[in-house]
Scaffold this motif. Structure first.
Motif, mmCIF file in Angstrom:
data_model
loop_
_atom_site.group_PDB
_atom_site.id
_atom_site.type_symbol
_atom_site.label_atom_id
_atom_site.label_comp_id
_atom_site.label_asym_id
_atom_site.label_seq_id
_atom_site.Cartn_x
_atom_site.Cartn_y
_atom_site.Cartn_z
ATOM 1 N N GLY A 129 22.018 74.459 23.134
ATOM 2 C CA GLY A 129 21.677 75.679 23.835
ATOM 3 C C GLY A 129 22.860 76.299 24.536
ATOM 4 O O GLY A 129 23.989 75.813 24.456
ATOM 5 N N SER A 163 17.871 81.961 30.074
ATOM 6 C CA SER A 163 16.657 82.686 29.710
ATOM 7 C C SER A 163 17.053 83.899 28.860
ATOM 8 O O SER A 163 18.238 84.209 28.708
ATOM 9 C CB SER A 163 15.934 83.164 30.968
ATOM 10 O OG SER A 163 16.726 84.145 31.633
ATOM 11 N N ASP A 164 16.058 84.618 28.334
ATOM 12 C CA ASP A 164 16.326 85.851 27.585
ATOM 13 C C ASP A 164 17.166 86.808 28.432
ATOM 14 O O ASP A 164 18.169 87.351 27.960
ATOM 15 C CB ASP A 164 15.016 86.564 27.218
ATOM 16 C CG ASP A 164 14.197 85.844 26.172
ATOM 17 O OD1 ASP A 164 14.481 84.664 25.888
ATOM 18 O OD2 ASP A 164 13.278 86.474 25.638
ATOM 19 N N TYR A 167 21.072 81.756 19.993
ATOM 20 C CA TYR A 167 20.245 81.101 21.006
ATOM 21 C C TYR A 167 19.123 82.039 21.478
ATOM 22 O O TYR A 167 17.971 81.635 21.634
ATOM 23 C CB TYR A 167 21.101 80.631 22.174
ATOM 24 C CG TYR A 167 20.330 79.908 23.246
ATOM 25 C CD1 TYR A 167 19.748 78.672 23.001
ATOM 26 C CD2 TYR A 167 20.192 80.467 24.513
ATOM 27 C CE1 TYR A 167 19.034 78.009 23.995
ATOM 28 C CE2 TYR A 167 19.485 79.803 25.503
ATOM 29 C CZ TYR A 167 18.919 78.577 25.236
ATOM 30 O OH TYR A 167 18.212 77.919 26.226
ATOM 31 N N LYS A 180 17.764 84.376 19.768
ATOM 32 C CA LYS A 180 16.791 84.420 18.673
ATOM 33 C C LYS A 180 15.863 83.199 18.724
ATOM 34 O O LYS A 180 14.650 83.313 18.565
ATOM 35 C CB LYS A 180 17.499 84.497 17.323
ATOM 36 C CG LYS A 180 16.584 84.609 16.149
ATOM 37 C CD LYS A 180 17.365 84.705 14.845
ATOM 38 C CE LYS A 180 16.402 84.697 13.675
ATOM 39 N NZ LYS A 180 17.088 84.583 12.403
ATOM 40 N N ARG A 181 16.467 82.023 18.983
ATOM 41 C CA ARG A 181 15.660 80.808 19.094
ATOM 42 C C ARG A 181 14.659 80.927 20.233
ATOM 43 O O ARG A 181 13.512 80.506 20.107
ATOM 44 C CB ARG A 181 16.547 79.591 19.372
ATOM 45 C CG ARG A 181 17.156 79.005 18.148
ATOM 46 C CD ARG A 181 17.713 77.640 18.494
ATOM 47 N NE ARG A 181 19.153 77.654 18.402
ATOM 48 C CZ ARG A 181 19.964 76.786 18.980
ATOM 49 N NH1 ARG A 181 19.482 75.843 19.761
ATOM 50 N NH2 ARG A 181 21.252 76.854 18.814
ATOM 51 N N LEU A 182 15.064 81.498 21.342
ATOM 52 C CA LEU A 182 14.165 81.669 22.490
ATOM 53 C C LEU A 182 12.997 82.576 22.131
ATOM 54 O O LEU A 182 11.862 82.325 22.553
ATOM 55 C CB LEU A 182 14.912 82.241 23.694
ATOM 56 C CG LEU A 182 15.919 81.354 24.394
ATOM 57 C CD1 LEU A 182 16.632 82.123 25.502
ATOM 58 C CD2 LEU A 182 15.236 80.100 24.976
ATOM 59 N N SER A 183 13.258 83.620 21.376
ATOM 60 C CA SER A 183 12.193 84.559 21.026
ATOM 61 C C SER A 183 11.217 83.969 20.017
ATOM 62 O O SER A 183 10.088 84.439 19.891
ATOM 63 C CB SER A 183 12.779 85.870 20.484
ATOM 64 O OG SER A 183 13.382 85.656 19.231
ATOM 65 N N GLU A 184 11.628 82.928 19.292
ATOM 66 C CA GLU A 184 10.766 82.288 18.310
ATOM 67 C C GLU A 184 9.863 81.238 18.907
ATOM 68 O O GLU A 184 8.990 80.720 18.228
ATOM 69 C CB GLU A 184 11.627 81.667 17.185
ATOM 70 C CG GLU A 184 12.315 82.722 16.348
ATOM 71 C CD GLU A 184 13.335 82.143 15.381
ATOM 72 O OE1 GLU A 184 13.643 80.928 15.444
ATOM 73 O OE2 GLU A 184 13.846 82.924 14.549
ATOM 74 N N LYS A 185 10.065 80.897 20.157
ATOM 75 C CA LYS A 185 9.246 79.870 20.813
ATOM 76 C C LYS A 185 7.905 80.408 21.216
ATOM 77 O O LYS A 185 7.661 81.497 21.504
ATOM 78 C CB LYS A 185 9.949 79.303 22.049
ATOM 79 C CG LYS A 185 11.107 78.421 21.683
ATOM 80 C CD LYS A 185 11.701 77.795 22.913
ATOM 81 C CE LYS A 185 12.803 76.830 22.532
ATOM 82 N NZ LYS A 185 13.391 76.186 23.666
#
Length: 111
Positions: A58, A67-68, A104, A106-111
């Motif tokens: 991360g 965070s975003d 990273y 993008k990964r947060l938005s996919e959670k």
């Protein structure tokens, strides 16, 4: 900076500003100073390197995962670092760091 951080009286005199905040203030007052510009750029690079030291797990913001909103703040800081890096010394590094932050995010938005 450690002396400033450890002296409550001095710390209060600068309104609790960090080294980065003080350099940003100095640069806003002296934008023509190459020394100040390079000091500010180097401080941002150091922050970015710390932020990515857990990669690929991360991107950190402080001691926690960003965070975003914090990722977006980092991306704004990267854009400023590009402008500060007039000589292009950090172009490759800044580009790869920006890619990591975007990945990273993008990964947060996919959670």
């Amino acid at each position: 900076m450690q002396n400033l951080y450890q002296s409550k009286m001095l710390w209060e005199q600068v309104d609790g500003k960090t080294e980065l905040q003080l350099l940003e203030l100095l640069y806003s007052l002296c934008p023509e100073s190459d020394e100040t510009r390079m000091d500010l750029l180097q401080r941002k690079i150091n922050w970015f390197r710390f932020s990515e030291h857990e990669w690929p797990a991360g991107i950190l913001y402080g001691m926690h995962g960003a965070s975003d909103e914090q990722c977006n703040k980092i991306l704004k800081e990267v854009a400023q670092a590009h402008r500060l890096d007039k000589e292009g010394h950090y172009l490759q590094y800044l580009n790869q760091f920006e890619e990591k932050v975007r990945e990273y995010l993008k990964r947060l938005s996919e959670k």
